[in-house]
Scaffold this motif. Sequence first.
Motif, PDB file in Angstrom:
ATOM      1  N   GLN A  32       0.840  -1.187   0.000  1.00 14.81           N
ATOM      2  CA  GLN A  32       0.000   0.000   0.000  1.00 14.81           C
ATOM      3  C   GLN A  32       0.878   1.241   0.000  1.00 14.81           C
ATOM      4  N   THR A  33       0.603   2.137  -0.938  1.00 15.99           N
ATOM      5  CA  THR A  33       1.454   3.310  -1.125  1.00 15.99           C
ATOM      6  C   THR A  33       1.206   4.385  -0.084  1.00 15.99           C
ATOM      7  N   GLY A  34       0.026   4.391   0.533  1.00 11.78           N
ATOM      8  CA  GLY A  34      -0.315   5.433   1.489  1.00 11.78           C
ATOM      9  C   GLY A  34      -0.913   6.672   0.858  1.00 11.78           C
ATOM     10  N   ILE A  35      -1.030   6.674  -0.475  1.00 12.41           N
ATOM     11  CA  ILE A  35      -1.633   7.811  -1.186  1.00 12.41           C
ATOM     12  C   ILE A  35      -2.762   7.263  -2.044  1.00 12.41           C
ATOM     13  N   THR A  36      -3.975   7.668  -1.734  1.00 16.11           N
ATOM     14  CA  THR A  36      -5.149   7.091  -2.376  1.00 16.11           C
ATOM     15  C   THR A  36      -5.478   7.807  -3.681  1.00 16.11           C
ATOM     16  N   GLY A  37      -5.786   7.005  -4.715  1.00 13.02           N
ATOM     17  CA  GLY A  37      -6.388   7.545  -5.929  1.00 13.02           C
ATOM     18  C   GLY A  37      -5.467   7.721  -7.113  1.00 13.02           C
ATOM     19  N   TYR A  38      -6.067   7.665  -8.311  1.00  9.54           N
ATOM     20  CA  TYR A  38      -5.390   7.944  -9.582  1.00  9.54           C
ATOM     21  C   TYR A  38      -4.136   7.092  -9.764  1.00  9.54           C
ATOM     22  N   PHE A  39      -4.236   5.814  -9.426  1.00 18.05           N
ATOM     23  CA  PHE A  39      -3.088   4.906  -9.452  1.00 18.05           C
ATOM     24  C   PHE A  39      -3.093   4.180 -10.789  1.00 18.05           C
ATOM     25  N   GLN A  40      -2.416   4.746 -11.799  1.00 13.82           N
ATOM     26  CA  GLN A  40      -2.478   4.243 -13.168  1.00 13.82           C
ATOM     27  C   GLN A  40      -1.186   3.570 -13.623  1.00 13.82           C
ATOM     28  N   ALA A  41      -0.208   3.440 -12.744  1.00 18.35           N
ATOM     29  CA  ALA A  41       1.126   3.014 -13.167  1.00 18.35           C
ATOM     30  C   ALA A  41       1.215   1.520 -13.418  1.00 18.35           C
ATOM     31  N   GLN A  42       2.051   1.170 -14.395  1.00 18.38           N
ATOM     32  CA  GLN A  42       2.450  -0.217 -14.606  1.00 18.38           C
ATOM     33  C   GLN A  42       3.794  -0.417 -13.922  1.00 18.38           C
ATOM     34  N   PRO A  43       3.903  -1.375 -12.974  1.00 22.79           N
ATOM     35  CA  PRO A  43       5.197  -1.607 -12.339  1.00 22.79           C
ATOM     36  C   PRO A  43       6.197  -2.208 -13.321  1.00 22.79           C
ATOM     37  N   VAL A  44       7.479  -2.101 -12.974  1.00 21.37           N
ATOM     38  CA  VAL A  44       8.564  -2.642 -13.789  1.00 21.37           C
ATOM     39  C   VAL A  44       9.410  -3.554 -12.901  1.00 21.37           C
ATOM     40  N   MET A  45       9.726  -4.761 -13.376  1.00 21.19           N
ATOM     41  CA  MET A  45      10.542  -5.697 -12.611  1.00 21.19           C
ATOM     42  C   MET A  45      11.898  -5.870 -13.286  1.00 21.19           C
ATOM     43  N   VAL A  46      12.982  -5.644 -12.535  1.00 16.56           N
ATOM     44  CA  VAL A  46      14.345  -5.824 -13.028  1.00 16.56           C
ATOM     45  C   VAL A  46      15.162  -6.521 -11.947  1.00 16.56           C
ATOM     46  N   ASP A  47      15.743  -7.678 -12.279  1.00 19.97           N
ATOM     47  CA  ASP A  47      16.652  -8.389 -11.365  1.00 19.97           C
ATOM     48  C   ASP A  47      16.067  -8.577  -9.977  1.00 19.97           C
ATOM     49  N   GLY A  48      14.804  -9.005  -9.926  1.00 12.21           N
ATOM     50  CA  GLY A  48      14.194  -9.317  -8.646  1.00 12.21           C
ATOM     51  C   GLY A  48      13.641  -8.138  -7.874  1.00 12.21           C
ATOM     52  N   THR A  49      13.686  -6.948  -8.451  1.00 11.20           N
ATOM     53  CA  THR A  49      13.151  -5.758  -7.797  1.00 11.20           C
ATOM     54  C   THR A  49      12.020  -5.170  -8.624  1.00 11.20           C
ATOM     55  N   LEU A  50      10.902  -4.885  -7.957  1.00 10.80           N
ATOM     56  CA  LEU A  50       9.791  -4.185  -8.597  1.00 10.80           C
ATOM     57  C   LEU A  50       9.931  -2.693  -8.324  1.00 10.80           C
ATOM     58  N   TYR A  51       9.848  -1.896  -9.392  1.00 16.79           N
ATOM     59  CA  TYR A  51       9.888  -0.440  -9.276  1.00 16.79           C
ATOM     60  C   TYR A  51       8.511   0.090  -9.625  1.00 16.79           C
ATOM     61  N   LEU A  52       7.972   0.930  -8.750  1.00 16.39           N
ATOM     62  CA  LEU A  52       6.601   1.372  -8.878  1.00 16.39           C
ATOM     63  C   LEU A  52       6.502   2.867  -8.606  1.00 16.39           C
ATOM     64  N   SER A  53       5.886   3.595  -9.530  1.00 16.97           N
ATOM     65  CA  SER A  53       5.605   5.014  -9.288  1.00 16.97           C
ATOM     66  C   SER A  53       4.144   5.160  -8.883  1.00 16.97           C
ATOM     67  N   THR A  54       3.880   6.112  -8.022  1.00 17.52           N
ATOM     68  CA  THR A  54       2.543   6.297  -7.499  1.00 17.52           C
ATOM     69  C   THR A  54       1.965   7.626  -7.972  1.00 17.52           C
TER      70      THR A  54
END
Length: 560
Positions: A32-54
């Motif tokens: 949970q990002t802690g910021i509600t709403g307008y969550f349109q991002a596609q996460p990216v996985m590289v070398d076992g790490t997920l990168y996510l913008s909120t």
Amino acid sequence: MFGHDHTNRNFSALSSIDRSNVARLRPAWMFQTGITGYFQAQPVMVDGTLYLSTTQNNVAALDAKSGRVLWTYTHKARTEKIFGPPSNRGVAVSGGLVFQATMDGRVIALDAKTGKVVWDHEAVRPEEGESETASGLAQQLGGKPVQGSSRLGFKMPPLVADGLVIVGVSGAGYGLHVEDEKGGLDGGSVVGIEGGYGRRGWLAAYDAKTGAERWRWYVTKADGWEGDFVETTADGVPLHRDVAAEKAAAPANREAWRVGGGSLWMTPAFDPELGLIYLGTGNPAPQNFGLSRPGDNLYTMSLVALDVKTGSLRWYYQQVPHDEWGYDVASPPFLLDLPGKDGAVKAVASASKTGWIYVHDRATGRLIERSAPLIAQKNLFAPPTAEGTVVAPGPLGAVSWPPTAYDAGSGLAYAQVRHGATTYTVKTVPGGPGRPEIRYTETGEAKGEPSFSTLTAVDLAKGGGIAWSVKSASRLAGGTLATAGGLVFSGEEDGHLDAHDVGTGAILWRFQCGAGISGPAITYSLDGKQYVAVAAGGSSYTKASGFGTGDALVVFALPD
């Protein structure tokens, strides 16, 4: 990167989760990002790490197996004057850096291991698009607050190609909107007010190591943006234009290109062999009202190919000359190899708001095929009138910004399609002392017209026919993901993530994520175990429809 790789196909070769076992798919972990709403991002996985913008451009790095937080970056916007809601659609990861383009007009590189800022380039100030006349217009339009006045910023996930970080601005093509008492758009929206309220859209490339700008390409053509005043689209559909009136107005509007619009919504595709990137451009300004911008308004509403090293134009295909309906070329183009008489043809496809998928030769732009209509079109390209003109599709599509997945093995493209119509009405507000007359186009949902969504499979390998189409329970949003396991994942605005059979469209599994799905899912594999991840946060559309917003990244896997 967004779309999985440079082809933008949103297709994965993973097949551990398939038609035979997808019914057993269960949540593995949640963040949970802690910021509600307008969550349109596609996460990216590289070398076992997920990168996510909120929403609000925060970034998190997560252990892709457990969801453990590795680091977070908290974005501090330099202005609250941004374009639209504070949404962001994803990051790109390359060379040990995480790249993000922000709502307040910055392009940022973070260290992929620590989240520390490596460079921060201010590309544009959102207030550059601010209209100085908004307060006066608000009084003249009934005293209601005016918003949406062409502030500039970034929505798209960056493209990293040839050592460059490539992004384009949104917000350039808007007119002014009038808010209702709840902060929403009054009567649909008041847009397209005649005059210079737009801005000039552009795409720019920045050095991936330093952030220095290397080139910039402007959507609106400075010399000859009027084009040829064509009376049909390039594929022969009548535009119903009053060309004589446009030509008569042209001498007084020679400089209209300076505020001509052309927002860029989504990540381009890239062909490294040809050295070309492919992007869709948005509507001209003022939106939905064309008298003060006579001509074809090049290169808005187009699929465009640019040289990746220089940004120079190689070719363009304008889907809608002199647009008055909001038919942005918004969905990200995707690359494919199309079967031909003399072997495979390197092609690029664009799913459109007008209701077709266009397929072009990647090198030349030649139109190879246009699919069957994805919706029942009505009065297509009929101009707005004082009495009100009902047109289908409306400005939200057929296919809007969410990506279309493509499976090269089957030749099928999977699109989320919105079926619906809009009424376009030309309004006039009388002038007064020191105030000119205002003319604008108001848009609103057409009463009595059907409104629903379908997941539709289009056979691009065999002429573009419809393979199957299934109606959804609520509006579809966020785009599609296809896998070699015979599945298509598709999110709904009521919070359901669905897994469909690629052969029939039948729903084999669905899960209620707790908030509207408005971004595309991804799948990845770690230590032999396949996962599916999707953001569940909703959007302005899900909120307006009565469905909740949230803040969760939900990750699924098969039970051990």
